[in-house]
Design a protein around this motif. Structure first.
Motif, PDB file in Angstrom:
ATOM      1  N   GLY A  60      10.573  -9.272  24.277  1.00  0.00           N
ATOM      2  CA  GLY A  60      11.744 -10.257  24.856  1.00  0.00           C
ATOM      3  C   GLY A  60      13.050 -10.400  23.939  1.00  0.00           C
ATOM      4  N   TYR A  61      12.501 -10.119  22.811  1.00  0.00           N
ATOM      5  CA  TYR A  61      13.702 -10.392  21.832  1.00  0.00           C
ATOM      6  C   TYR A  61      14.947  -9.405  22.348  1.00  0.00           C
ATOM      7  N   GLU A  62      14.557  -8.159  22.289  1.00  0.00           N
ATOM      8  CA  GLU A  62      15.406  -6.941  22.664  1.00  0.00           C
ATOM      9  C   GLU A  62      16.328  -7.441  24.178  1.00  0.00           C
ATOM     10  N   VAL A  63      15.553  -7.770  24.968  1.00  0.00           N
ATOM     11  CA  VAL A  63      15.884  -8.093  26.074  1.00  0.00           C
ATOM     12  C   VAL A  63      16.960  -9.341  26.235  1.00  0.00           C
ATOM     13  N   ILE A  74      24.592 -15.869  31.362  1.00  0.00           N
ATOM     14  CA  ILE A  74      22.988 -16.033  31.686  1.00  0.00           C
ATOM     15  C   ILE A  74      22.286 -16.756  30.824  1.00  0.00           C
ATOM     16  N   LYS A  75      21.616 -17.909  31.265  1.00  0.00           N
ATOM     17  CA  LYS A  75      20.808 -18.646  30.624  1.00  0.00           C
ATOM     18  C   LYS A  75      19.420 -17.891  30.233  1.00  0.00           C
ATOM     19  N   VAL A  76      18.883 -17.778  28.939  1.00  0.00           N
ATOM     20  CA  VAL A  76      17.859 -17.304  28.659  1.00  0.00           C
ATOM     21  C   VAL A  76      16.813 -18.262  28.154  1.00  0.00           C
ATOM     22  N   VAL A  77      15.672 -18.638  28.656  1.00  0.00           N
ATOM     23  CA  VAL A  77      14.498 -19.454  28.454  1.00  0.00           C
ATOM     24  C   VAL A  77      13.299 -18.577  27.808  1.00  0.00           C
ATOM     25  N   PHE A  78      13.137 -18.522  26.469  1.00  0.00           N
ATOM     26  CA  PHE A  78      11.770 -17.814  26.246  1.00  0.00           C
ATOM     27  C   PHE A  78      10.593 -18.748  26.606  1.00  0.00           C
ATOM     28  N   LEU A  79       9.471 -18.042  27.157  1.00  0.00           N
ATOM     29  CA  LEU A  79       8.295 -18.840  27.579  1.00  0.00           C
ATOM     30  C   LEU A  79       7.206 -18.031  26.819  1.00  0.00           C
ATOM     31  N   LYS A  90      14.033 -17.135  15.327  1.00  0.00           N
ATOM     32  CA  LYS A  90      14.486 -15.710  15.807  1.00  0.00           C
ATOM     33  C   LYS A  90      14.957 -15.913  17.299  1.00  0.00           C
ATOM     34  N   GLY A  91      14.242 -16.235  18.049  1.00  0.00           N
ATOM     35  CA  GLY A  91      14.616 -16.422  19.646  1.00  0.00           C
ATOM     36  C   GLY A  91      15.957 -17.084  19.730  1.00  0.00           C
ATOM     37  N   LEU A  92      16.242 -18.299  19.133  1.00  0.00           N
ATOM     38  CA  LEU A  92      17.417 -19.069  19.003  1.00  0.00           C
ATOM     39  C   LEU A  92      18.445 -18.520  18.611  1.00  0.00           C
ATOM     40  N   SER A  93      18.325 -17.801  17.453  1.00  0.00           N
ATOM     41  CA  SER A  93      19.462 -17.048  16.834  1.00  0.00           C
ATOM     42  C   SER A  93      19.987 -16.025  17.680  1.00  0.00           C
ATOM     43  N   LEU A  94      19.053 -15.423  18.553  1.00  0.00           N
ATOM     44  CA  LEU A  94      19.626 -14.271  19.415  1.00  0.00           C
ATOM     45  C   LEU A  94      20.364 -14.718  20.496  1.00  0.00           C
ATOM     46  N   GLY A  95      20.470 -15.998  20.530  1.00  0.00           N
ATOM     47  CA  GLY A  95      21.430 -16.679  21.777  1.00  0.00           C
ATOM     48  C   GLY A  95      20.315 -17.450  22.885  1.00  0.00           C
TER      49      GLY A  95
END
Length: 118
Positions: A60-63, A74-79, A90-95
């Motif tokens: 998911g980080y790469e995606v 495009i909005k990205v929400v990690f779940l 890390k997730g938030l730093s990737l945008g």
């Protein structure tokens, strides 16, 4: 109508989120791994992607990094089950626009998605 791409390798999560967001009136696309996610983003350009981190092939980080570079609107929400502070950072730093951990509240996820998309 807003388009949502849900990407997770757990079939039960895909089924429940697919049902939930279709009921809310969204057009829903499903990806079962990072490679499918990348193809679906390019094909449909969804408004928002709900994205797991731990998946086969491409994580998911790469995606997220690809989406934010190529499709910044495009909005990205990690779940994800990865709830440690370093994973969130890390997730938030990737945008990523939001980082939610499993198990999640369906009410919360629907209201957060509505806020981000509208």
């Amino acid at each position: 109508m807003s388009k949502i791409l849900i990407v997770d390798d757990e079939p039960n999560i895909l089924l429940s989120l697919d049902f939930l967001f279709k009921k809310e009136g969204y057009e829903v696309y499903i990806g079962r791994n990072g490679e499918e996610a990348l193809a679906l983003v390019q094909e449909h350009e969804p408004n928002l992607v709900l994205l797991d981190i731990m998946m086969p092939l491409v994580d998911g980080y790469e995606v997220c990094a690809f989406i934010k570079k190529e499709y910044p609107k495009i909005k990205v929400v990690f779940l994800t089950a990865k709830g440690k502070a370093k994973d969130r950072e890390k997730g938030l730093s990737l945008g990523a626009d939001l980082y939610l951990t499993k198990p999640f509240s369906t009410k919360e996820i629907v209201s957060k998605v509505k806020e981000l998309v509208n």
